[in-house]
Design a protein around this motif. Structure first.
Motif, PDB file in Angstrom:
ATOM      1  N   GLY A   1     -33.631 -65.199 -92.463  1.00 35.12           N
ATOM      2  CA  GLY A   1     -35.029 -65.105 -92.031  1.00 35.12           C
ATOM      3  C   GLY A   1     -35.240 -63.879 -91.153  1.00 35.12           C
ATOM      4  O   GLY A   1     -35.932 -63.930 -90.142  1.00 35.12           O
TER       5      GLY A   1
ATOM      6  N   VAL B   1     -33.638 -70.696 -94.720  1.00 32.00           N
ATOM      7  CA  VAL B   1     -32.540 -71.128 -93.850  1.00 32.00           C
ATOM      8  C   VAL B   1     -31.970 -69.904 -93.135  1.00 32.00           C
ATOM      9  O   VAL B   1     -31.777 -68.852 -93.744  1.00 32.00           O
ATOM     10  CB  VAL B   1     -31.475 -71.916 -94.650  1.00 32.00           C
TER      11      VAL B   1
ATOM     12  N   LYS C   1     -29.170 -68.617 -89.796  1.00 32.27           N
ATOM     13  CA  LYS C   1     -28.118 -69.067 -88.870  1.00 32.27           C
ATOM     14  C   LYS C   1     -28.584 -69.031 -87.415  1.00 32.27           C
ATOM     15  O   LYS C   1     -27.924 -69.568 -86.543  1.00 32.27           O
ATOM     16  CB  LYS C   1     -26.861 -68.224 -89.044  1.00 32.27           C
TER      17      LYS C   1
ATOM     18  N   GLY D   1     -31.611 -61.373 -86.467  1.00 31.17           N
ATOM     19  CA  GLY D   1     -31.447 -60.179 -87.294  1.00 31.17           C
ATOM     20  C   GLY D   1     -31.541 -58.880 -86.520  1.00 31.17           C
ATOM     21  O   GLY D   1     -31.552 -58.847 -85.284  1.00 31.17           O
TER      22      GLY D   1
ATOM     23  N   VAL E   1     -33.843 -56.782 -85.980  1.00 33.59           N
ATOM     24  CA  VAL E   1     -35.004 -56.438 -85.156  1.00 33.59           C
ATOM     25  C   VAL E   1     -35.078 -57.338 -83.910  1.00 33.59           C
ATOM     26  O   VAL E   1     -36.028 -57.278 -83.136  1.00 33.59           O
ATOM     27  CB  VAL E   1     -36.299 -56.486 -85.999  1.00 33.59           C
TER      28      VAL E   1
ATOM     29  N   VAL F   1     -28.508 -72.835 -89.166  1.00 30.89           N
ATOM     30  CA  VAL F   1     -27.631 -73.310 -90.248  1.00 30.89           C
ATOM     31  C   VAL F   1     -26.964 -72.079 -90.863  1.00 30.89           C
ATOM     32  O   VAL F   1     -27.654 -71.180 -91.352  1.00 30.89           O
ATOM     33  CB  VAL F   1     -28.421 -74.092 -91.318  1.00 30.89           C
TER      34      VAL F   1
ATOM     35  N   VAL G   1     -30.880 -62.682 -98.312  1.00 30.90           N
ATOM     36  CA  VAL G   1     -31.426 -61.695 -97.359  1.00 30.90           C
ATOM     37  C   VAL G   1     -30.763 -61.924 -95.998  1.00 30.90           C
ATOM     38  O   VAL G   1     -31.442 -62.115 -94.995  1.00 30.90           O
ATOM     39  CB  VAL G   1     -32.978 -61.773 -97.268  1.00 30.90           C
TER      40      VAL G   1
ATOM     41  N   TRP H   1     -24.078 -50.739 -82.402  1.00 30.83           N
ATOM     42  CA  TRP H   1     -25.428 -50.250 -82.639  1.00 30.83           C
ATOM     43  C   TRP H   1     -26.193 -51.270 -83.484  1.00 30.83           C
ATOM     44  O   TRP H   1     -27.201 -51.818 -83.048  1.00 30.83           O
ATOM     45  CB  TRP H   1     -25.401 -48.879 -83.332  1.00 30.83           C
TER      46      TRP H   1
ATOM     47  N   PRO I   1     -26.769 -54.979 -85.085  1.00 30.19           N
ATOM     48  CA  PRO I   1     -26.527 -56.195 -84.307  1.00 30.19           C
ATOM     49  C   PRO I   1     -25.209 -56.875 -84.681  1.00 30.19           C
ATOM     50  O   PRO I   1     -24.873 -56.973 -85.863  1.00 30.19           O
ATOM     51  CB  PRO I   1     -27.715 -57.084 -84.685  1.00 30.19           C
TER      52      PRO I   1
ATOM     53  N   SER J   1     -30.416 -51.080 -95.825  1.00 29.94           N
ATOM     54  CA  SER J   1     -31.838 -50.815 -95.571  1.00 29.94           C
ATOM     55  C   SER J   1     -32.064 -49.559 -94.753  1.00 29.94           C
ATOM     56  O   SER J   1     -33.163 -49.042 -94.698  1.00 29.94           O
ATOM     57  CB  SER J   1     -32.466 -51.997 -94.819  1.00 29.94           C
ATOM     58  N   HIS J   2     -31.029 -49.088 -94.090  1.00 33.85           N
ATOM     59  CA  HIS J   2     -31.177 -47.972 -93.153  1.00 33.85           C
ATOM     60  C   HIS J   2     -30.672 -46.708 -93.836  1.00 33.85           C
ATOM     61  O   HIS J   2     -31.148 -46.348 -94.913  1.00 33.85           O
ATOM     62  CB  HIS J   2     -30.384 -48.317 -91.881  1.00 33.85           C
TER      63      HIS J   2
ATOM     64  N   GLY K   1     -33.843 -56.092 -98.755  1.00 35.80           N
ATOM     65  CA  GLY K   1     -33.456 -55.580 -97.435  1.00 35.80           C
ATOM     66  C   GLY K   1     -32.042 -55.004 -97.485  1.00 35.80           C
ATOM     67  O   GLY K   1     -31.664 -54.306 -98.424  1.00 35.80           O
TER      68      GLY K   1
ATOM     69  N   PHE L   1     -35.837 -49.465 -94.041  1.00 34.72           N
ATOM     70  CA  PHE L   1     -35.938 -49.915 -92.652  1.00 34.72           C
ATOM     71  C   PHE L   1     -36.667 -51.262 -92.525  1.00 34.72           C
ATOM     72  O   PHE L   1     -36.667 -52.050 -93.466  1.00 34.72           O
ATOM     73  CB  PHE L   1     -36.621 -48.837 -91.799  1.00 34.72           C
ATOM     74  N   SER L   2     -37.304 -51.479 -91.348  1.00 26.31           N
ATOM     75  CA  SER L   2     -37.888 -52.803 -91.078  1.00 26.31           C
ATOM     76  C   SER L   2     -39.067 -53.092 -92.004  1.00 26.31           C
ATOM     77  O   SER L   2     -39.129 -54.143 -92.645  1.00 26.31           O
ATOM     78  CB  SER L   2     -38.331 -52.887 -89.621  1.00 26.31           C
TER      79      SER L   2
ATOM     80  N   GLN M   1     -16.213 -63.513 -94.204  1.00 23.78           N
ATOM     81  CA  GLN M   1     -17.230 -62.753 -94.939  1.00 23.78           C
ATOM     82  C   GLN M   1     -17.087 -61.258 -94.677  1.00 23.78           C
ATOM     83  O   GLN M   1     -17.197 -60.439 -95.600  1.00 23.78           O
ATOM     84  CB  GLN M   1     -18.623 -63.290 -94.560  1.00 23.78           C
TER      85      GLN M   1
END
Ligand code: FAD
Length: 628
Positions: free
Chosen positions: A20, A45, A47, A54, A56, A163, A199, A220, A222, A390-391, A427, A437-438, A565
């Protein structure tokens, strides 16, 4: 904590959105509308909690993709050319174009929802660069999450926070859902779905970070982007692209503060310790990377490379000349003392706000180090490599493109569907379409969600995940607790035990071997075939020991799966770097045994893991431009 007595919660839905963040919120917003219209159910869903989840989470100081097509500022064609140059030719322009033509409408929504966009006296958005607009964005994610939650709520859809998704569920070759566990309650969630949108962001902490000791964890990108998108889609059997294209951001040293506003808005320069503008003096070093070295702007990785060479030759630190930039901007006001003082105050506060909006730690560091940006320069340096589609990195799923733009080679059905039936990505999870980006990620989430709803309507049967598979994953969730319970009394301290490995120790091993063998910062981002092959062997052994990772709390259980992962992200990267026998992105990764660009690699090098055999396959795909 004793071995939890997990309750199993089964959730059946039509579209499952895993993650999300920006793309996930865009998807939730769009899917709610189309699902309600068609009597379908959408479930999101995450975490974490959407308000601050995320990349942002901390807020941003700029929206980096806004074309303002309506006012004739920029065109999708220009955007495609820009991305092509920055990525040294390797790009899916069909995907980039698709985002570019839709992104403005998302930015307009953000503003409508309350995001302050800086505007000039005529009301025009203030640009800090060709594609960026400045915002007061500390609460950017809260605003976007609020809109996504409102859309879900009003359409009667579902949201599960905290979750952690560990694995995809499959029905043959079709995606059938996902399984995860609550990070707060003793619950395992089995989601069954007709289509799934991955996503779950990018990946951090694969390489040893520059931060150590009490600063460990500071990165840098997250630290909670841990490779879930990569792992989830690889394990479902999806083809991945650009896994060699990691991103190495040059940022303010130690707190990773953004440099974009300094270079673009404040028009600052950077020098080496000898006060030489190294982007000028190092121009001849870029000759092997023509024609890209002569494009404007010079590709990000080539500018990095010039700095790397300076530091290698002992001419560091690299210095952002903030004091000169501020002086130059205030110069025009010098005759009028009052106006000059006012301007200086304004510039100073803009400088601090840039950090306070998105990297608060850098403002703390400046304060702690007595740095006055108007009086002295600040050090900048290259970070550890990250995986973000995405960046300015490009790794992600190999996705089908939009029917009206994509050449036949890039179109096999629904927009943003991966090579797995019913599995979509957006994304950071969608590859070969960077610089979104965002705002672009939010937009791509909307595009993917709409296509996924179409897929559901045209393939409206509920797949059945294999029950044995579900039981296997449930056992895997419990295992780290059971190992600890069985062996906890073998040692005098929890941290050292011959029968298990603590997630933190596992993480250190992963980071050390990737740093030393796969071209981390300690190696000036360079590697070679011998090192990469050794790295693969070490990863194999690490995976074996990973079977013995322990968990003593639900939070540590999340660490176990984050590590697993990340390791798959590491392996996909190493295998692709090994296959791309050239150096195309010298400031991101340098193959010392193939130090030049090679036209035989003017192509995508994709990678795929076979779910049935466990073998990895390398697949070359053509680069086809849709814009000249
Ligand atoms: P994210 O927004 O990171 O979302 C991923 C989501 O997945 C998160 O909510 C996460 O909690 C969830 N998740 C992860 N793993 C799991 C799991 N296993 N189970 C369930 N959920 C999971 N963009 C700009 O426009 N302008 C800028 O100036 C800018 N600067 C940036 C500066 C920094 C420091 C950072 C970190 C990012 C910046 N970006 C900027 C980029 C922007 O933030 C990203 O492009 C965007 O957030 C990517 O969206 P995403 O949805 O793919 O990933």
């Amino acid at each position: 904590m004793p071995v939890p007595n997990f309750e199993t919660v089964e959730v059946t839905t039509d579209l499952l959105i895993c993650g999300g963040g920006m793309a996930g919120c865009g998807a939730a917003y769009e899917a709610s509308y189309w699902a309600k219209k068609n009597g379908l159910k959408v479930t999101v869903v995450d975490k974490a909690a959407l308000d601050r989840s995320g990349a942002v989470a901390q807020g941003l100081s700029a929206i980096n993709m806004y074309l303002n097509i309506g006012n004739g500022e920029r065109t999708p064609e220009e955007f495609c050319r820009y991305v092509r140059n920055d990525m040294m030719g390797i790009v899916r322009q069909d995907l980039c174009y698709d985002i570019a033509r839709h992104v403005d409408s998302s930015v307009h929504l953000f503003e409508k929802w309350g995001l302050p966009i800086w505007r000039d006296a005529e009301g025009k958005p203030i640009r800090s660069g060709a594609w960026q607009v400045m915002i007061s964005g500390e609460s950017y994610k809260i605003l976007v999450a609020e809109a996504a939650k409102k859309a879900l709520n009003e359409a009667g859809m579902e949201l599960y926070e905290r979750v952690f998704i560990i694995e995809p569920l499959m029905d043959g070759d079709r995606i059938a859902g996902a399984i995860g566990f609550s990070t707060r309650e003793e619950k395992i969630y089995v989601f069954k779905a007709k289509a799934v949108l991955a996503v779950m962001g990018g990946c951090v902490h694969v390489f040893r970070p520059r931060s150590t000791g009490e600063g460990l964890g500071r990165t840098w990108y997250p630290p909670f982007s841990t490779g879930s998108s990569t792992y989830f889609t690889i394990r479902a059997g999806a083809e991945r692209t650009c896994e060699d294209i990691r991103f190495v951001p040059v940022r303010f040293k130690d707190a990773y503060g953004p440099v974009g506003a300094w270079f673009l808005l404040f028009k600052s320069t950077a020098t080496n310790a000898l006060d030489e503008v190294y982007t000028e003096t190092r121009k001849p070093d870029l000759a092997p990377w023509e024609p890209y070295a002569s494009t404007k702007p010079i590709p990000t990785n080539l500018r990095n490379y010039q700095g790397i060479l300076e530091e290698r030759d002992g001419k560091g630190p690299l210095l952002m000349r903030t004091e000169r930039a501020i002086a130059a901007l205030a110069e025009a006001y010098k005759g009028d003392e009052k106006a000059f003082k006012k301007k200086m105050k304004e510039l100073e506060s803009e400088a601090w706000e840039d950090f306070l909006d998105m990297t608060i730690g850098q403002a703390n560091l400046w304060a702690a180090m007595n740095i006055r940006p108007e009086q002295m320069p600040s050090e900048i340096t290259g970070a550890e490599p990250y995986f973000i589609g995405s960046h300015s990195g490009a790794n992600g799923c190999w996705c089908s493109g939009p029917a009206d733009l994509a050449p036949a080679e890039y179109n096999w059905g629904y927009n943003r569907m991966t090579t797995v039936k019913g599995l979509f990505a957006a994304g950071d999870a969608c590859g070969a379409s960077p610089h979104k980006f965002s705002s672009g990620s939010f937009t791509e989430g909307r595009i993917a969600a709409k296509a996924a709803i179409k897929f559901i309507l045209e393939n409206n049967t509920m797949p059945n995940p294999d029950p044995a598979q579900v039981e296997e994953f449930k056992a895997r969730i419990k295992k780290p607790f059971e190992i600890y319970e069985q062996y906890k009394d073998y040692g005098t301290t929890d941290e050292v035990n011959p029968n298990y490995i603590v997630p933190r120790q596992y993480l250190f091993r992963l980071q050390k071997l990737m740093d030393e063998y796969a071209g981390g910062w300690s190696q000036n981002y360079a590697t070679n075939k011998y090192k990469l092959e050794h790295c693969l062997k070490m990863l194999e052994w690490l995976k074996e020991d990973g079977e013995k990772m322990i968990a003593r709390s639900l939070h540590e259980l999340m660490r176990v799966f984050e590590n697993i992962q990340r390791t798959w992200q590491a392996e996909a990267h190493v295998r692709t770097v090994l296959a791309r026998e050239e150096t195309r992105y010298p400031g991101y990764i340098f193959r010392a045994d193939f130090p030049k660009m090679d036209e035989n690699f003017n192509c995508f090098v994709n990678v795929k893991w076979d779910r049935n055999t466990g073998n990895w396959e390398i697949i070359k795909r053509p680069v086809i431009y849709i814009v000249d």
